[in-house]
Each structure stands twice: as structure tokens, then as C-alpha cells.
Design an enzyme around this catalytic site. Structure first.
Site, PDB file in Angstrom:
ATOM      1  N   HIS A 181       0.856  -1.200   0.000  1.00  0.00           N
ATOM      2  CA  HIS A 181       0.000   0.000   0.000  1.00  0.00           C
ATOM      3  C   HIS A 181       0.882   1.237   0.000  1.00  0.00           C
ATOM      4  O   HIS A 181       1.300   1.728   1.044  1.00  0.00           O
ATOM      5  CB  HIS A 181      -0.926  -0.008   1.226  1.00  0.00           C
ATOM      6  CG  HIS A 181      -1.973   1.062   1.168  1.00  0.00           C
ATOM      7  ND1 HIS A 181      -3.325   0.797   1.228  1.00  0.00           N
ATOM      8  CD2 HIS A 181      -1.880   2.404   1.030  1.00  0.00           C
ATOM      9  CE1 HIS A 181      -4.001   1.919   1.139  1.00  0.00           C
ATOM     10  NE2 HIS A 181      -3.140   2.922   1.024  1.00  0.00           N
ATOM     11  N   ARG A 202       2.988  16.445 -15.589  1.00  0.00           N
ATOM     12  CA  ARG A 202       2.288  17.035 -16.737  1.00  0.00           C
ATOM     13  C   ARG A 202       2.573  16.366 -18.064  1.00  0.00           C
ATOM     14  O   ARG A 202       1.925  16.670 -19.052  1.00  0.00           O
ATOM     15  CB  ARG A 202       2.677  18.513 -16.839  1.00  0.00           C
ATOM     16  CG  ARG A 202       2.307  19.253 -15.567  1.00  0.00           C
ATOM     17  CD  ARG A 202       2.425  20.736 -15.741  1.00  0.00           C
ATOM     18  NE  ARG A 202       2.176  21.392 -14.461  1.00  0.00           N
ATOM     19  CZ  ARG A 202       2.429  22.666 -14.226  1.00  0.00           C
ATOM     20  NH1 ARG A 202       2.928  23.431 -15.197  1.00  0.00           N
ATOM     21  NH2 ARG A 202       2.173  23.186 -13.047  1.00  0.00           N
ATOM     22  N   GLU A 241     -10.704   3.957   6.692  1.00  0.00           N
ATOM     23  CA  GLU A 241      -9.598   4.875   7.035  1.00  0.00           C
ATOM     24  C   GLU A 241     -10.167   6.093   7.768  1.00  0.00           C
ATOM     25  O   GLU A 241      -9.654   6.488   8.801  1.00  0.00           O
ATOM     26  CB  GLU A 241      -8.873   5.309   5.752  1.00  0.00           C
ATOM     27  CG  GLU A 241      -7.732   6.307   5.993  1.00  0.00           C
ATOM     28  CD  GLU A 241      -7.089   6.819   4.694  1.00  0.00           C
ATOM     29  OE1 GLU A 241      -7.723   6.737   3.617  1.00  0.00           O
ATOM     30  OE2 GLU A 241      -5.946   7.319   4.767  1.00  0.00           O
ATOM     31  N   ASP A 289       2.084   4.167   2.669  1.00  0.00           N
ATOM     32  CA  ASP A 289       1.023   5.002   2.081  1.00  0.00           C
ATOM     33  C   ASP A 289       1.570   6.138   1.205  1.00  0.00           C
ATOM     34  O   ASP A 289       1.610   5.989  -0.014  1.00  0.00           O
ATOM     35  CB  ASP A 289       0.109   5.542   3.195  1.00  0.00           C
ATOM     36  CG  ASP A 289      -1.311   5.774   2.720  1.00  0.00           C
ATOM     37  OD1 ASP A 289      -1.638   5.394   1.584  1.00  0.00           O
ATOM     38  OD2 ASP A 289      -2.116   6.334   3.498  1.00  0.00           O
TER      39      ASP A 289
HETATM   40  N1  LIG Z   1      -4.213   7.890   2.621  1.00  0.00           N
HETATM   41  C1  LIG Z   1      -4.954   7.969   1.488  1.00  0.00           C
HETATM   42  N2  LIG Z   1      -6.269   7.684   1.526  1.00  0.00           N
HETATM   43  C2  LIG Z   1      -7.027   7.796   0.430  1.00  0.00           C
HETATM   44  N3  LIG Z   1      -6.552   8.193  -0.767  1.00  0.00           N
HETATM   45  C3  LIG Z   1      -5.242   8.493  -0.841  1.00  0.00           C
HETATM   46  C4  LIG Z   1      -4.421   8.394   0.264  1.00  0.00           C
HETATM   47  N4  LIG Z   1      -3.171   8.752  -0.103  1.00  0.00           N
HETATM   48  C5  LIG Z   1      -3.219   9.047  -1.386  1.00  0.00           C
HETATM   49  N5  LIG Z   1      -4.460   8.895  -1.851  1.00  0.00           N
HETATM   50  C6  LIG Z   1      -4.824   9.138  -3.239  1.00  0.00           C
HETATM   51  O1  LIG Z   1      -5.595  10.265  -3.339  1.00  0.00           O
HETATM   52  C7  LIG Z   1      -6.386  10.143  -4.480  1.00  0.00           C
HETATM   53  C8  LIG Z   1      -7.548  11.095  -4.283  1.00  0.00           C
HETATM   54  C9  LIG Z   1      -7.695  12.052  -5.407  1.00  0.00           C
HETATM   55  C10 LIG Z   1      -9.045  12.628  -5.399  1.00  0.00           C
HETATM   56  O2  LIG Z   1      -9.818  12.362  -4.516  1.00  0.00           O
HETATM   57  C11 LIG Z   1      -9.465  13.518  -6.496  1.00  0.00           C
HETATM   58  C12 LIG Z   1     -10.623  14.259  -6.314  1.00  0.00           C
HETATM   59  C13 LIG Z   1     -11.013  15.129  -7.320  1.00  0.00           C
HETATM   60  C14 LIG Z   1     -10.291  15.246  -8.487  1.00  0.00           C
HETATM   61  C15 LIG Z   1      -9.162  14.490  -8.648  1.00  0.00           C
HETATM   62  C16 LIG Z   1      -8.363  14.642  -9.898  1.00  0.00           C
HETATM   63  O3  LIG Z   1      -7.315  13.997 -10.027  1.00  0.00           O
HETATM   64  O4  LIG Z   1      -8.787  15.397 -10.770  1.00  0.00           O
HETATM   65  C17 LIG Z   1      -8.723  13.609  -7.661  1.00  0.00           C
HETATM   66  C18 LIG Z   1      -6.812   8.718  -4.470  1.00  0.00           C
HETATM   67  O5  LIG Z   1      -7.161   8.206  -5.688  1.00  0.00           O
HETATM   68  C19 LIG Z   1      -5.619   8.024  -3.851  1.00  0.00           C
HETATM   69  O6  LIG Z   1      -4.812   7.374  -4.797  1.00  0.00           O
HETATM   70 ZN   LIG Z   2      -3.647   4.907   0.639  1.00  0.00          ZN
END
Ligand SMILES: Nc1ncnc2c1ncn2[C@@H]1O[C@H](CCC(=O)c2cccc(C(=O)O)c2)[C@@H](O)[C@H]1O
Ligand SMILES: [Zn+2]
Length: 361
Positions: free
Chosen positions: A35, A90, A221, A299
Site C-alpha cells: 500500500h 504534466r 480509514e 502510504d
Molecule cells: N491515505 C490515502 N487515503 C485515500 N486516498 C489516498 C491516500 N493517499 C493518497 N491517496 C490518493 O488520493 C487520491 C484522491 C484524489 C481525489 O480524490 C481527487 C478528487 C477530485 C479530483 C481528482 C483529480 O485527479 O482530478 C482527484 C486517491 O485516488 C488516492 O490514490
Molecule cells: Zn492509501
């Protein structure tokens, strides 16, 4: 390396010299990680290089300033900062650099195998060509294995808060022949849980599972045990990302133990995002006591001021483990991984050989 969340000396800690020995043991222990997020693994060195490439970004280029930037008030703040780092990626060269350099940092910690959670939607929706994205991660995967000996596999995750369009797109990228990368083994769901019920993602998980991917959503979580039950019953989870709140439900713990559904425990992350108040209140002990298959993970390590070695040191303190106990934790991760049988046997044997050599006077 990390100090913001470095393992504190607790009442059960051995003497300073013994604790130092345990840290040295952990540093050399062959490990698997299940993870760990792709973007969330970008070290200050990597973030600084990406921020220098893209100077219009608000992300600091100075590695020292990044420690402050990576201090979060709550989970929502963490996601905001996380997305600002996503904005630094990017083009396909950025993707390749990130992936290869993350593997270099893993290899330095004796990580032999890692399932890296990638959110392809965040890149394709920002205009990176999908084929170029897949080529970049696959090219980095092969180069990292050849150059560092670290085997990488992918988990593609749905960014839950981005809605069902992101679920649709992630599923398409993960299941379309000719596009789906060779290293892809599993399908996940990340982002906030509050206001993002798991059951709505069932059709996408069904499709991914039908295409041969393993189901590994985040659950429990930031919300209660009912989210973990939803992940199990609706998304057919085979492992659970975090699962922290499962400790509140003895029936759930018994079910996880009986079905050998591993928890991907990330102790320091849970403190950094304020999911758990203090390390001493972390439910990892309850998981072990209930017989749940516990794996130790980092994480988003640099964002949380940690690394995998530090997470093993935290686990050693919370569970009062010696070298054999740490080796058993490392073997749990191998067992719960989606590596093939020969690969599992190889890393398990390496862990055993290393541990016996360390313990032989
Ligand atoms: N501890 C964590 N617990 C949970 N997730 C975690 C954790 N750590 C990292 N993530 C990551 O954060 C992403 C979230 C990205 C997200 O919500 C979002 C919302 C709106 C737009 C976009 C975009 O890209 O346009 C993205 C998840 O997919 C996950 O891979
Ligand atoms: Zn995670």
C-alpha cells in the site's frame, strides 16, 4: 531519514543499543510493500525536480520548505496538497521520472517487491495521452527491475471524490486490451470516504474483477466499520486499504481473520491525516490479537515524513516485536501480495536467510 514521525522510545522499548540494532536489522530486511501511492511516494528530491521543471506551480522547490508544506490539518487538507503535487506531473517524461525514482528510493530500503497505487485518471484527465502514460510506467517498471532489482506491480485506483466518470475512465484504462499495462494486478478506490459511499462503485469493481484484477479498496480509514463491510460485500475486497475502524467491530475482525483478508496498515499515515490521534492509540495490536493478517505499509511516505523502514520500527514498538516478529510481518506482506508463487518463495527464503544470519552469533 525521516524525523517528523520517527518512532519514539516507548515504555516497552529495549535499551538504546538494542533499539539501534533493531533499526539496523530493519534497514537490511528484504521487504514487500502493498500500500503505497505513486504520487504520494515522490520524495523531496523528486518533488523538487518536478517543481523546478514546472516553476508556475505553488509547490515549493526547496526540499526544506516541503516539510512544512507536507504538514496537514486534516484529511481534506492532505488531499488538497496531494492534488497540488499531482499537478506537477504534466507529461510522460514526468511520469517516467517519478516512477523510476520512486523505485530507486524503495530499493535503498531493501524493498524487493511493491504494488504501487496509481491513479491514471488524474493524469489522463489532465491531458497526458493514455498510451504514453502506460508506456512511461511500463518503461520505468522494466528499467527499475533491471537496474535496482525491485519488482513493481500496479494497482489502478478510482479517485472516489472525482465521481463516477472517474470510475468509468479508470475501469476502461484497467480493462481495455492493448491499453491495460502488463504490470497491472489490482483495482482500488481511494480519496475521501465521507460522502463517497463504496456501493456505488460495485459495477466498476465487478468489471475489473471479471478482467482478472484483484479488489483492494481503501475502507475504514476515515469512516466506521460499515464501510469495511461494504468494501467486502459490494466490492468483493480481497485486501483492505487501512481498515483502521475495523477494530470497533469484533465480528468484522473475526471475519477478516477467518477469510485471511489482509489489512494494509499504515500507522504514521493514520496520525498524519488525523484518522488516529496518537500512535499509542493505533488499533494494530487489536488486529494482531484477533488473528488478522497484518501488513505494514507507508502510504504516502515523504508526505507523512516516514518511510517503510520507519513503519516497521513503529510496528516493532507498538507490537513489542523482536527480529523474528519483524521477519514474520515482512512475510505477511509477501503472503498477501499478488506476486506469483515462485516470486513469493524467493523473497520469503531471502527473509529467512537474512534473519538467521543476523541472529547467528
Ligand atoms: N491515505 C490515502 N487515503 C485515500 N486516498 C489516498 C491516500 N493517499 C493518497 N491517496 C490518493 O488520493 C487520491 C484522491 C484524489 C481525489 O480524490 C481527487 C478528487 C477530485 C479530483 C481528482 C483529480 O485527479 O482530478 C482527484 C486517491 O485516488 C488516492 O490514490
Ligand atoms: Zn492509501
Amino acid at each position: 531519514m525521516p524525523d517528523r514521525h520517527a518512532v519514539p522510545e516507548g515504555p516497552t522499548s529495549a535499551t538504546g543499543a538494542a533499539a539501534r540494532d533493531l533499526h539496523a536489522f530493519i534497514a537490511g530486511l528484504p521487504k514487500a510493500e502493498l500500500h503505497v501511492h505513486h504520487v504520494g511516494s515522490a520524495s523531496p528530491r523528486i518533488v523538487s525536480e518536478l517543481a523546478t521543471r514546472h516553476p508556475d506551480s505553488k509547490v515549493p522547490t526547496d526540499p526544506e520548505a516541503l516539510a512544512d508544506y507536507f504538514t496537514f490539518t486534516d484529511f481534506a487538507h492532505f488531499i488538497d496538497v496531494y492534488l497540488s503535487v499531482v499537478d506537477l506531473i504534466r507529461n510522460p517524461e514526468d511520469v517516467r521520472l517519478l516512477t523510476y525514482e520512486v523505485a530507486r528510493d524503495m530499493a535503498r530500503q531493501q524493498v524487493r517487491y511493491a504494488e504501487l497505487t496509481i491513479t491514471p485518471y488524474s493524469s489522463t484527465s489532465r491531458g497526458i495521452d493514455e498510451r504514453a502514460f502506460m508506456d512511461a510506467i511500463e518503461d520505468a517498471r522494466k528499467a527499475a527491475e533491471a537496474d535496482f532489482g525491485t519488482v513493481l506491480r500496479w494497482c489502478f485506483d478510482i479517485p472516489g471524490e472525482a465521481g463516477l466518470a472517474s470510475a468509468e475512465e479508470t475501469t476502461r484504462l484497467a480493462t481495455t486490451d492493448g491499453l491495460r499495462p502488463e504490470g497491472l494486478v489490482s483495482f482500488g478506490l481511494g480519496g475521501p470516504e465521507i460522502g463517497v459511499p463504496r456501493p456505488q462503485f460495485k459495477p466498476y469493481f465487478d468489471q475489473a474483477i471479471a478482467a482478472g484484477l484483484r479488489s483492494v479498496p481503501h475502507a475504514g480509514e476515515t469512516t466506521g466499520p460499515e464501510t469495511v463491510w461494504d468494501a467486502l460485500t459490494e466490492l468483493r475486497a480481497e485486501r483492505i486499504g487501512h481498515g483502521t475502524s475495523a477494530a470497533q467491530d469484533p465480528k468484522l475482525l473475526a471475519h477478516l481473520a477467518e477469510q485471511r483478508i489482509a489489512l494494509e496498515v499504515c500507522p504514521t499515515s493514520n496520525i498524519a491525516t488525523r484518522a488516529v490521534r496518537t500512535l499509542d492509540e493505533h488499533p494494530i495490536k487489536e488486529f494482531v490479537r484477533a488473528g488478522v493478517l497484518v501488513t505494514i505499509n507507508s502510504d504516502d511516505p515523504p508526505m507523512f515524513g516516514t518511510d517503510l523502514n520507519n513503519e516497521y520500527a513503529v510496528a516493532a514498538r507498538l507490537l513489542d516485536l523482536d527480529e523474528q516478529g519483524l521477519a514474520a510481518l515482512a512475510k505477511n506482506a509477501v503472503e498477501a501480495s499478488y506476486l506469483d508463487a515462485a516470486g513469493k518463495a524467493r523473497i520469503t527464503a531471502e527473509i529467512d536467510t537474512y534473519t538467521s544470519a543476523w541472529l547467528t552469533p
